[in-house]
Design a protein around this motif. Structure first.
Motif, PDB file in Angstrom:
ATOM      1  N   ASP A 109      54.584  35.272  27.445  1.00 26.73           N
ATOM      2  CA  ASP A 109      54.030  35.509  28.779  1.00 26.73           C
ATOM      3  C   ASP A 109      52.513  35.682  28.747  1.00 26.73           C
ATOM      4  OD1 ASP A 109      56.461  35.308  29.963  1.00 26.73           O
ATOM      5  OD2 ASP A 109      56.689  37.430  30.445  1.00 26.73           O
ATOM      6  N   TYR A 110      51.858  34.843  27.994  1.00 25.82           N
ATOM      7  CA  TYR A 110      50.398  34.850  27.934  1.00 25.82           C
ATOM      8  C   TYR A 110      49.938  33.430  27.658  1.00 25.82           C
ATOM      9  CZ  TYR A 110      51.094  34.512  22.931  1.00 25.82           C
ATOM     10  OH  TYR A 110      51.466  34.086  21.690  1.00 25.82           O
ATOM     11  N   GLU A 111      48.685  33.191  27.920  1.00 21.88           N
ATOM     12  CA  GLU A 111      48.098  31.868  27.691  1.00 21.88           C
ATOM     13  C   GLU A 111      46.665  32.090  27.260  1.00 21.88           C
ATOM     14  OE1 GLU A 111      45.809  28.379  28.375  1.00 21.88           O
ATOM     15  OE2 GLU A 111      45.596  30.131  29.663  1.00 21.88           O
ATOM     16  N   ALA A 112      46.212  31.316  26.313  1.00 21.45           N
ATOM     17  CA  ALA A 112      44.845  31.447  25.822  1.00 21.45           C
ATOM     18  C   ALA A 112      44.328  30.079  25.405  1.00 21.45           C
ATOM     19  CB  ALA A 112      44.800  32.401  24.625  1.00 21.45           C
ATOM     20  N   VAL A 113      43.050  29.841  25.641  1.00 19.85           N
ATOM     21  CA  VAL A 113      42.418  28.621  25.163  1.00 19.85           C
ATOM     22  C   VAL A 113      40.994  28.961  24.725  1.00 19.85           C
ATOM     23  CG1 VAL A 113      41.615  27.844  27.448  1.00 19.85           C
ATOM     24  CG2 VAL A 113      41.975  26.172  25.637  1.00 19.85           C
ATOM     25  N   TYR A 114      40.601  28.391  23.603  1.00 20.81           N
ATOM     26  CA  TYR A 114      39.272  28.595  23.036  1.00 20.81           C
ATOM     27  C   TYR A 114      38.714  27.221  22.696  1.00 20.81           C
ATOM     28  CZ  TYR A 114      41.775  32.954  22.282  1.00 20.81           C
ATOM     29  OH  TYR A 114      42.561  34.072  22.449  1.00 20.81           O
ATOM     30  N   GLY A 115      37.586  26.870  23.272  1.00 22.53           N
ATOM     31  CA  GLY A 115      36.951  25.585  23.006  1.00 22.53           C
ATOM     32  C   GLY A 115      35.655  25.776  22.252  1.00 22.53           C
ATOM     33  N   ASN A 116      35.610  25.256  21.026  1.00 24.52           N
ATOM     34  CA  ASN A 116      34.402  25.355  20.204  1.00 24.52           C
ATOM     35  C   ASN A 116      33.911  26.795  20.089  1.00 24.52           C
ATOM     36  OD1 ASN A 116      34.317  22.488  19.916  1.00 24.52           O
ATOM     37  ND2 ASN A 116      33.473  22.386  21.982  1.00 24.52           N
ATOM     38  N   MET A 117      34.849  27.677  19.771  1.00 27.92           N
ATOM     39  CA  MET A 117      34.568  29.111  19.685  1.00 27.92           C
ATOM     40  C   MET A 117      34.986  29.635  18.322  1.00 27.92           C
ATOM     41  SD  MET A 117      33.384  30.545  22.480  1.00 27.92           S
ATOM     42  CE  MET A 117      33.827  32.255  22.189  1.00 27.92           C
ATOM     43  N   PRO A 118      34.348  30.710  17.877  1.00 29.02           N
ATOM     44  CA  PRO A 118      34.892  31.396  16.711  1.00 29.02           C
ATOM     45  C   PRO A 118      36.206  32.075  17.104  1.00 29.02           C
ATOM     46  CG  PRO A 118      32.938  32.525  17.534  1.00 29.02           C
ATOM     47  CD  PRO A 118      33.140  31.314  18.382  1.00 29.02           C
ATOM     48  N   ARG A 119      36.899  32.582  16.163  1.00 32.75           N
ATOM     49  CA  ARG A 119      38.147  33.307  16.429  1.00 32.75           C
ATOM     50  C   ARG A 119      37.801  34.603  17.160  1.00 32.75           C
ATOM     51  NH1 ARG A 119      42.566  34.707  11.742  1.00 32.75           N
ATOM     52  NH2 ARG A 119      44.209  35.360  13.167  1.00 32.75           N
ATOM     53  N   VAL A 120      38.262  34.736  18.399  1.00 37.98           N
ATOM     54  CA  VAL A 120      37.974  35.903  19.236  1.00 37.98           C
ATOM     55  C   VAL A 120      39.232  36.343  19.968  1.00 37.98           C
ATOM     56  CG1 VAL A 120      35.536  35.298  19.614  1.00 37.98           C
ATOM     57  CG2 VAL A 120      37.263  34.517  21.244  1.00 37.98           C
ATOM     58  N   GLY A 121      39.145  37.512  20.600  1.00 41.77           N
ATOM     59  CA  GLY A 121      40.193  37.990  21.491  1.00 41.77           C
ATOM     60  C   GLY A 121      41.566  38.004  20.871  1.00 41.77           C
ATOM     61  N   LEU A 122      42.514  37.466  21.607  1.00 39.85           N
ATOM     62  CA  LEU A 122      43.900  37.447  21.177  1.00 39.85           C
ATOM     63  C   LEU A 122      44.079  36.657  19.880  1.00 39.85           C
ATOM     64  CD1 LEU A 122      46.630  38.508  22.093  1.00 39.85           C
ATOM     65  CD2 LEU A 122      46.918  36.433  23.442  1.00 39.85           C
ATOM     66  N   ALA A 123      43.242  35.653  19.670  1.00 39.74           N
ATOM     67  CA  ALA A 123      43.311  34.875  18.425  1.00 39.74           C
ATOM     68  C   ALA A 123      42.914  35.717  17.217  1.00 39.74           C
ATOM     69  CB  ALA A 123      42.421  33.636  18.525  1.00 39.74           C
ATOM     70  N   MET A 124      42.115  36.770  17.417  1.00 37.04           N
ATOM     71  CA  MET A 124      41.785  37.689  16.320  1.00 37.04           C
ATOM     72  C   MET A 124      42.971  38.599  16.020  1.00 37.04           C
ATOM     73  SD  MET A 124      38.541  37.499  15.121  1.00 37.04           S
ATOM     74  CE  MET A 124      38.119  39.115  14.550  1.00 37.04           C
ATOM     75  N   ALA A 125      43.748  38.918  17.048  1.00 41.55           N
ATOM     76  CA  ALA A 125      44.889  39.820  16.883  1.00 41.55           C
ATOM     77  C   ALA A 125      46.110  39.102  16.314  1.00 41.55           C
ATOM     78  CB  ALA A 125      45.235  40.467  18.223  1.00 41.55           C
ATOM     79  N   GLY A 126      46.189  37.806  16.566  1.00 43.78           N
ATOM     80  CA  GLY A 126      47.338  37.028  16.096  1.00 43.78           C
ATOM     81  C   GLY A 126      46.874  35.822  15.313  1.00 43.78           C
ATOM     82  N   GLU A 127      47.567  34.730  15.508  1.00 44.02           N
ATOM     83  CA  GLU A 127      47.191  33.481  14.850  1.00 44.02           C
ATOM     84  C   GLU A 127      46.252  32.680  15.746  1.00 44.02           C
ATOM     85  OE1 GLU A 127      50.401  31.168  12.739  1.00 44.02           O
ATOM     86  OE2 GLU A 127      51.627  32.504  14.000  1.00 44.02           O
ATOM     87  N   HIS A 128      45.369  31.928  15.137  1.00 44.64           N
ATOM     88  CA  HIS A 128      44.450  31.012  15.817  1.00 44.64           C
ATOM     89  C   HIS A 128      44.956  29.621  15.471  1.00 44.64           C
ATOM     90  CE1 HIS A 128      39.980  29.743  16.380  1.00 44.64           C
ATOM     91  NE2 HIS A 128      40.565  29.846  17.543  1.00 44.64           N
ATOM     92  N   VAL A 129      45.580  28.949  16.438  1.00 44.86           N
ATOM     93  CA  VAL A 129      46.282  27.696  16.141  1.00 44.86           C
ATOM     94  C   VAL A 129      45.756  26.546  16.993  1.00 44.86           C
ATOM     95  CG1 VAL A 129      48.361  28.931  15.414  1.00 44.86           C
ATOM     96  CG2 VAL A 129      48.164  28.152  17.778  1.00 44.86           C
ATOM     97  N   PRO A 130      45.898  25.320  16.528  1.00 43.21           N
ATOM     98  CA  PRO A 130      45.498  24.157  17.335  1.00 43.21           C
ATOM     99  C   PRO A 130      46.276  24.129  18.655  1.00 43.21           C
ATOM    100  CG  PRO A 130      45.923  23.504  15.073  1.00 43.21           C
ATOM    101  CD  PRO A 130      46.387  24.925  15.206  1.00 43.21           C
ATOM    102  N   ILE A 131      45.607  23.748  19.704  1.00 44.20           N
ATOM    103  CA  ILE A 131      46.201  23.763  21.036  1.00 44.20           C
ATOM    104  C   ILE A 131      47.467  22.916  21.117  1.00 44.20           C
ATOM    105  CG2 ILE A 131      44.966  21.864  22.177  1.00 44.20           C
ATOM    106  CD1 ILE A 131      44.640  24.845  24.036  1.00 44.20           C
ATOM    107  N   ALA A 132      47.522  21.807  20.384  1.00 41.06           N
ATOM    108  CA  ALA A 132      48.682  20.916  20.430  1.00 41.06           C
ATOM    109  C   ALA A 132      49.968  21.628  20.007  1.00 41.06           C
ATOM    110  CB  ALA A 132      48.448  19.694  19.550  1.00 41.06           C
ATOM    111  N   ARG A 133      49.837  22.663  19.201  1.00 45.67           N
ATOM    112  CA  ARG A 133      51.024  23.402  18.742  1.00 45.67           C
ATOM    113  C   ARG A 133      51.763  24.075  19.900  1.00 45.67           C
ATOM    114  NH1 ARG A 133      50.998  28.226  14.245  1.00 45.67           N
ATOM    115  NH2 ARG A 133      52.858  29.259  15.008  1.00 45.67           N
ATOM    116  N   LYS A 134      51.018  24.446  20.963  1.00 44.21           N
ATOM    117  CA  LYS A 134      51.643  25.165  22.073  1.00 44.21           C
ATOM    118  C   LYS A 134      51.585  24.419  23.397  1.00 44.21           C
ATOM    119  CE  LYS A 134      51.934  29.513  22.052  1.00 44.21           C
ATOM    120  NZ  LYS A 134      51.749  30.936  22.153  1.00 44.21           N
ATOM    121  N   GLY A 135      50.887  23.283  23.452  1.00 43.12           N
ATOM    122  CA  GLY A 135      50.806  22.495  24.674  1.00 43.12           C
ATOM    123  C   GLY A 135      49.380  22.286  25.139  1.00 43.12           C
ATOM    124  N   ASP A 136      49.149  21.147  25.783  1.00 41.43           N
ATOM    125  CA  ASP A 136      47.791  20.795  26.211  1.00 41.43           C
ATOM    126  C   ASP A 136      47.355  21.468  27.501  1.00 41.43           C
ATOM    127  OD1 ASP A 136      47.001  19.159  24.062  1.00 41.43           O
ATOM    128  OD2 ASP A 136      48.178  17.500  24.885  1.00 41.43           O
TER     129      ASP A 136
END
Length: 159
Positions: A124-151
């Motif tokens: 029940d969450y959504e996140a997108v990072y474009g040309n960013m270092p690992r921040v926010g929720l991606a720091m708390a969990g995994e930082h994965v390619p967008i294709a893994r979860k949908g475009d």
């Protein structure tokens, strides 16, 4: 010299297994000239963060920012129980800081505080990072390619 948190090119998203908690806490300096009231409150936040860095108490990650009126801390926790355990346990600095605030500042209006707690169910969450270092929720969990979860946001929310 290598950057500690390098920019990741392209589009990425965040992934966490299971439920997690987003906790926002902030302080507002209402009367800047009363440094003796707000400075001890301001100093308390880093002490709590250092304690959390030393032990695995359920904190997954955080970001501390300064706003024009005071600090804002965004934290990601594994559970509400772990957050409450940290906040209420006399072995950790938060409880004493809270008692100090009530003794020295209380509700005089010199310093304001606020917090919000959100329990986020798995998926029940959504996140997108474009040309960013690992921040926010991606720091708390995994930082994965967008294709893994949908475009698209709706695809990521339904995964």
């Amino acid at each position: 010299m290598r950057e500690a948190n390098p920019v990741v090119p392209g589009r990425m998203t965040a992934h966490l297994d299971g439920e997690f908690v987003v906790f926002l806490i902030g302080m507002r300096i209402n009367k800047p000239w009363k440094v003796h009231k707000w400075f001890p409150v301001l100093r308390a936040m880093p002490r709590s963060l250092r304690a959390l860095d030393c032990e695995d108490l359920g904190l997954l990650g955080y970001r501390l920012s300064m706003t024009a009126t005071g600090p804002l801390l965004v934290q990601y926790w594994r559970s509400v129980d772990e957050l409450v355990h940290f906040a209420r346990n006399h072995l950790y600095p938060h409880l004493e800081s809270w008692r100090m605030f009530n003794r020295k500042v209380g509700f005089t209006g010199d310093v304001g505080f606020w917090h919000e707690t959100y329990v986020v169910r798995e998926g029940d969450y959504e996140a997108v990072y474009g040309n960013m270092p690992r921040v926010g929720l991606a720091m708390a969990g995994e930082h994965v390619p967008i294709a893994r979860k949908g475009d698209t946001a709706s695809e990521r929310l339904s995964s």
